[in-house]
Design an enzyme around this catalytic site. Sequence first.
Site, mmCIF file in Angstrom:
data_model
loop_
_atom_site.group_PDB
_atom_site.id
_atom_site.type_symbol
_atom_site.label_atom_id
_atom_site.label_comp_id
_atom_site.label_asym_id
_atom_site.label_seq_id
_atom_site.Cartn_x
_atom_site.Cartn_y
_atom_site.Cartn_z
ATOM 1 N N ASP A 13 -20.782 1.918 7.051
ATOM 2 C CA ASP A 13 -21.477 2.399 8.092
ATOM 3 C C ASP A 13 -22.842 2.382 8.283
ATOM 4 O O ASP A 13 -23.526 1.947 7.271
ATOM 5 C CB ASP A 13 -21.169 4.041 7.873
ATOM 6 C CG ASP A 13 -21.541 5.006 9.435
ATOM 7 O OD1 ASP A 13 -20.451 4.741 10.137
ATOM 8 O OD2 ASP A 13 -22.379 5.409 9.651
ATOM 9 N N ARG B 105 -16.054 -1.783 16.009
ATOM 10 C CA ARG B 105 -15.573 -0.633 15.544
ATOM 11 C C ARG B 105 -13.913 -0.950 15.551
ATOM 12 O O ARG B 105 -13.024 -0.206 15.544
ATOM 13 C CB ARG B 105 -15.660 0.524 16.189
ATOM 14 C CG ARG B 105 -16.884 0.936 16.453
ATOM 15 C CD ARG B 105 -17.601 1.364 14.965
ATOM 16 N NE ARG B 105 -18.734 2.507 15.202
ATOM 17 C CZ ARG B 105 -18.677 3.848 15.104
ATOM 18 N NH1 ARG B 105 -17.542 4.236 14.898
ATOM 19 N NH2 ARG B 105 -19.851 4.394 15.062
ATOM 20 N N ARG C 222 -7.133 7.005 5.696
ATOM 21 C CA ARG C 222 -8.252 7.973 5.669
ATOM 22 C C ARG C 222 -7.966 9.369 5.213
ATOM 23 O O ARG C 222 -8.839 10.247 5.067
ATOM 24 C CB ARG C 222 -8.722 7.963 7.404
ATOM 25 C CG ARG C 222 -9.759 9.146 7.805
ATOM 26 C CD ARG C 222 -11.011 8.827 7.243
ATOM 27 N NE ARG C 222 -12.222 9.595 7.746
ATOM 28 C CZ ARG C 222 -12.423 10.837 7.043
ATOM 29 N NH1 ARG C 222 -11.857 11.210 5.871
ATOM 30 N NH2 ARG C 222 -13.364 11.691 7.767
ATOM 31 N N ARG D 102 -10.559 4.777 13.768
ATOM 32 C CA ARG D 102 -9.436 5.757 13.964
ATOM 33 C C ARG D 102 -8.436 5.443 14.947
ATOM 34 O O ARG D 102 -7.423 6.236 15.046
ATOM 35 C CB ARG D 102 -10.328 6.941 14.376
ATOM 36 C CG ARG D 102 -11.131 7.836 13.225
ATOM 37 C CD ARG D 102 -12.110 8.689 13.461
ATOM 38 N NE ARG D 102 -13.144 8.170 14.481
ATOM 39 C CZ ARG D 102 -14.317 9.026 14.906
ATOM 40 N NH1 ARG D 102 -14.157 10.135 14.995
ATOM 41 N NH2 ARG D 102 -15.368 8.436 15.686
ATOM 42 N N TYR E 239 -31.319 9.106 13.640
ATOM 43 C CA TYR E 239 -30.137 9.991 12.910
ATOM 44 C C TYR E 239 -30.839 10.705 11.783
ATOM 45 O O TYR E 239 -30.489 11.915 11.678
ATOM 46 C CB TYR E 239 -29.135 8.998 12.250
ATOM 47 C CG TYR E 239 -28.138 8.996 13.236
ATOM 48 C CD1 TYR E 239 -27.267 9.740 13.772
ATOM 49 C CD2 TYR E 239 -27.798 7.278 13.791
ATOM 50 C CE1 TYR E 239 -26.053 9.346 14.710
ATOM 51 C CE2 TYR E 239 -26.945 6.928 14.702
ATOM 52 C CZ TYR E 239 -25.785 7.953 15.037
ATOM 53 O OH TYR E 239 -25.028 7.704 15.950
HETATM 54 O O1 1CP Z 1 -14.675 -2.265 12.155
HETATM 55 C C1 1CP Z 1 -15.736 -1.583 12.101
HETATM 56 O O2 1CP Z 1 -16.616 -1.901 12.935
HETATM 57 C C2 1CP Z 1 -15.740 -0.578 11.143
HETATM 58 C C3 1CP Z 1 -17.113 -0.375 10.345
HETATM 59 C C4 1CP Z 1 -18.057 0.411 11.249
HETATM 60 C C5 1CP Z 1 -19.198 0.125 11.615
HETATM 61 C C6 1CP Z 1 -19.634 -1.286 12.061
HETATM 62 C C7 1CP Z 1 -18.181 1.859 11.109
HETATM 63 C C8 1CP Z 1 -17.035 2.814 10.352
HETATM 64 N N1 1CP Z 1 -19.335 2.398 11.608
HETATM 65 C C9 1CP Z 1 -20.020 1.471 11.934
HETATM 66 C C10 1CP Z 1 -21.324 1.267 12.917
HETATM 67 C C11 1CP Z 1 -21.878 2.723 13.273
HETATM 68 N N2 1CP Z 1 -21.703 3.848 12.666
HETATM 69 C C12 1CP Z 1 -22.740 2.567 14.299
HETATM 70 C C13 1CP Z 1 -23.060 1.544 15.253
HETATM 71 C C14 1CP Z 1 -21.969 1.103 16.247
HETATM 72 C C15 1CP Z 1 -21.861 2.121 17.556
HETATM 73 O O3 1CP Z 1 -22.964 2.260 18.307
HETATM 74 O O4 1CP Z 1 -20.818 2.711 17.610
HETATM 75 C C16 1CP Z 1 -23.085 4.008 14.643
HETATM 76 C C17 1CP Z 1 -23.936 4.502 15.821
HETATM 77 C C18 1CP Z 1 -22.588 4.855 13.650
HETATM 78 C C19 1CP Z 1 -22.767 6.110 13.422
HETATM 79 C C20 1CP Z 1 -21.202 6.680 13.057
HETATM 80 N N3 1CP Z 1 -20.649 6.823 12.223
HETATM 81 C C21 1CP Z 1 -20.770 7.731 14.107
HETATM 82 C C22 1CP Z 1 -21.287 8.230 15.456
HETATM 83 C C23 1CP Z 1 -22.051 9.404 15.185
HETATM 84 C C24 1CP Z 1 -22.678 9.886 16.521
HETATM 85 O O5 1CP Z 1 -22.012 10.864 17.096
HETATM 86 O O6 1CP Z 1 -23.526 9.480 16.824
HETATM 87 C C25 1CP Z 1 -19.576 8.040 13.500
HETATM 88 C C26 1CP Z 1 -18.446 8.909 14.106
HETATM 89 C C27 1CP Z 1 -19.385 7.517 12.060
HETATM 90 C C28 1CP Z 1 -18.257 7.469 11.117
HETATM 91 C C29 1CP Z 1 -17.283 6.398 11.225
HETATM 92 N N4 1CP Z 1 -18.077 5.129 10.684
HETATM 93 C C30 1CP Z 1 -16.821 3.997 10.802
HETATM 94 C C31 1CP Z 1 -15.708 4.765 11.041
HETATM 95 C C32 1CP Z 1 -14.414 4.137 11.006
HETATM 96 C C33 1CP Z 1 -16.065 6.204 11.291
HETATM 97 C C34 1CP Z 1 -15.269 7.382 11.383
HETATM 98 C C35 1CP Z 1 -15.038 8.228 10.451
HETATM 99 C C36 1CP Z 1 -13.700 8.861 10.323
HETATM 100 O O7 1CP Z 1 -12.649 8.400 10.082
HETATM 101 O O8 1CP Z 1 -13.723 10.155 10.165
#
Ligand code: 1CP
Length: 343
Positions: A74, A24, A37, A28, A150
Site C-alpha cells: 500500500d 488495484r 483477507r 477486494r 493522508y
Molecule cells: O493490485 C494492486 O494494485 C494492489 C496493491 C495496492 C496498491 C497499488 C493496494 C492494496 N493499494 C495500492 C495503492 C493505494 N492505496 C492508493 C493509490 C491508488 C489509488 O488511487 O487508488 C491509495 C490512495 C491507497 C490508500 C488506500 N489503501 C485506500 C483508500 C483510502 C481512501 O479512502 O482514501 C484503501 C481503502 C487502502 C487499503 C487497501 N490497499 C490495497 C487493498 C487491496 C486495500 C483494501 C484493504 C482491505 O482489504 O480491507
Amino acid sequence: MKDSIFLKALDQKINSVPPVWFMRQAGRYLPEYQAIRKNYTNFLDMCKQPRTCAELALQPIERFKLDASILFSDILTIPDALNLGLAFHEGEGPKFSRPISSPEDIKNLQAFDVNALDYVFKAVEETKNILPRDLPLIGFCGSPWTLAAYSIEGGGSKNFSKTKNFMADHPDALEELLEILTDACYEYLKQQVLSGVNALQIFDSWADLLLIEELDKFSLRYTHKLVQLLKQDSVTSGTPIILFEKAPKKRIVDIAFDGISCMSLHWQEDIGHVANDLKNRFSIQGNLNPKILLGSDELIWRETRKICTQMNDFPGFIFNLGHGITPDINPAKVMIMIEATRA
Ligand code: 1CP
C-alpha cells in the site's frame, strides 16, 4: 524480460496487441483475495507477510494472464514507518492514531528508516520468485503530496479539510514535510528496484485537491525532485517511471516532465487529445472509467474498443483503467475488458 510488451510500450514501441494490467488488480473484487483477507483483522498485518503479498500479487495474473504484475502493498507503508499509528479497521479505510496536526509534529517526526520497510522488499523478492520469469513487476509509492495529505488528514476523507487548513496556515511546515517524504520515497523506491522491480509507478491520488498553482507548489515540485533523484542514481536510472495524476487541474502535456516514461491517465482525460500532445515524447497508460465495468458486456466491449482504436498507432500505449477497480465489480466483466483489448 526483453520480450515483455509492457516494457516495450514503456520504451515507446508500438505493439500489435496492447499490453494490459490495471490499478488495484489484486484486491477486494476478487473472491480469492477475500478468502485470504478474512484471516486478518488489520489489512496492514497482511501487508507485512511477504509470502502472502506474493500470493496476492499472483492472483490476478493467474486469473487474467495480464502483461504486468504490481507489488502487493500500500502507499501508506511510509507514513506507517514514520510511526503515525496507522491501522485499517474492519469495513473502514485507513486511520492514523497520531496524525500530523501542527508544525511541531513535523519537527518531532522520527527519522525515516528504510529498513523499517524490509517486509516490502522481502515481498518484492518473494513475488519475483513465484511470478512467470518473463513477467515484469511494478513497484510503487504515493506521491509526497498524497502521502502528506493522508498523514495530516489522519485517513481518507471526501474533502481533506484539515489538510487544506494546514496548507493555508502552515505552508512552510508543509513544505518541510514534503521534503521528508520525497527523500523517504526515493530511498523506498531505490530499495524496491534493488529487490527486483522492473518499473515504478507514482500515485498522485489526491492531485485533484489542488488548484493549478498549488499543484505545482505542493505536488509536482516534489514528484519532480523524486524523479530527478531516481534518474541521477545508477541503481534506478534505467528503471521506467509511470506517473498517475488523479484528475489534475493542469493539462497532462503541461505536467509531464523529463525522467517520466509514461503518463497514466485518469478516466476524465480525453485520451485522444492527450495522445496528440505526448506522441513520441511519453508513453500513455489508460484510461477506461472503472464504472463502465458495472455496465453491459456490449458497453464494456464498445468503450474498450474506442480507447484501443484511438491509440492504435500510438508508440507506447498500455491499456489500463482510469483509476483503481472497485470492490463492487464482477471479475467476469474484467475478463470482457481484457478480451476486447486483445481483440
Ligand atoms: O493490485 C494492486 O494494485 C494492489 C496493491 C495496492 C496498491 C497499488 C493496494 C492494496 N493499494 C495500492 C495503492 C493505494 N492505496 C492508493 C493509490 C491508488 C489509488 O488511487 O487508488 C491509495 C490512495 C491507497 C490508500 C488506500 N489503501 C485506500 C483508500 C483510502 C481512501 O479512502 O482514501 C484503501 C481503502 C487502502 C487499503 C487497501 N490497499 C490495497 C487493498 C487491496 C486495500 C483494501 C484493504 C482491505 O482489504 O480491507
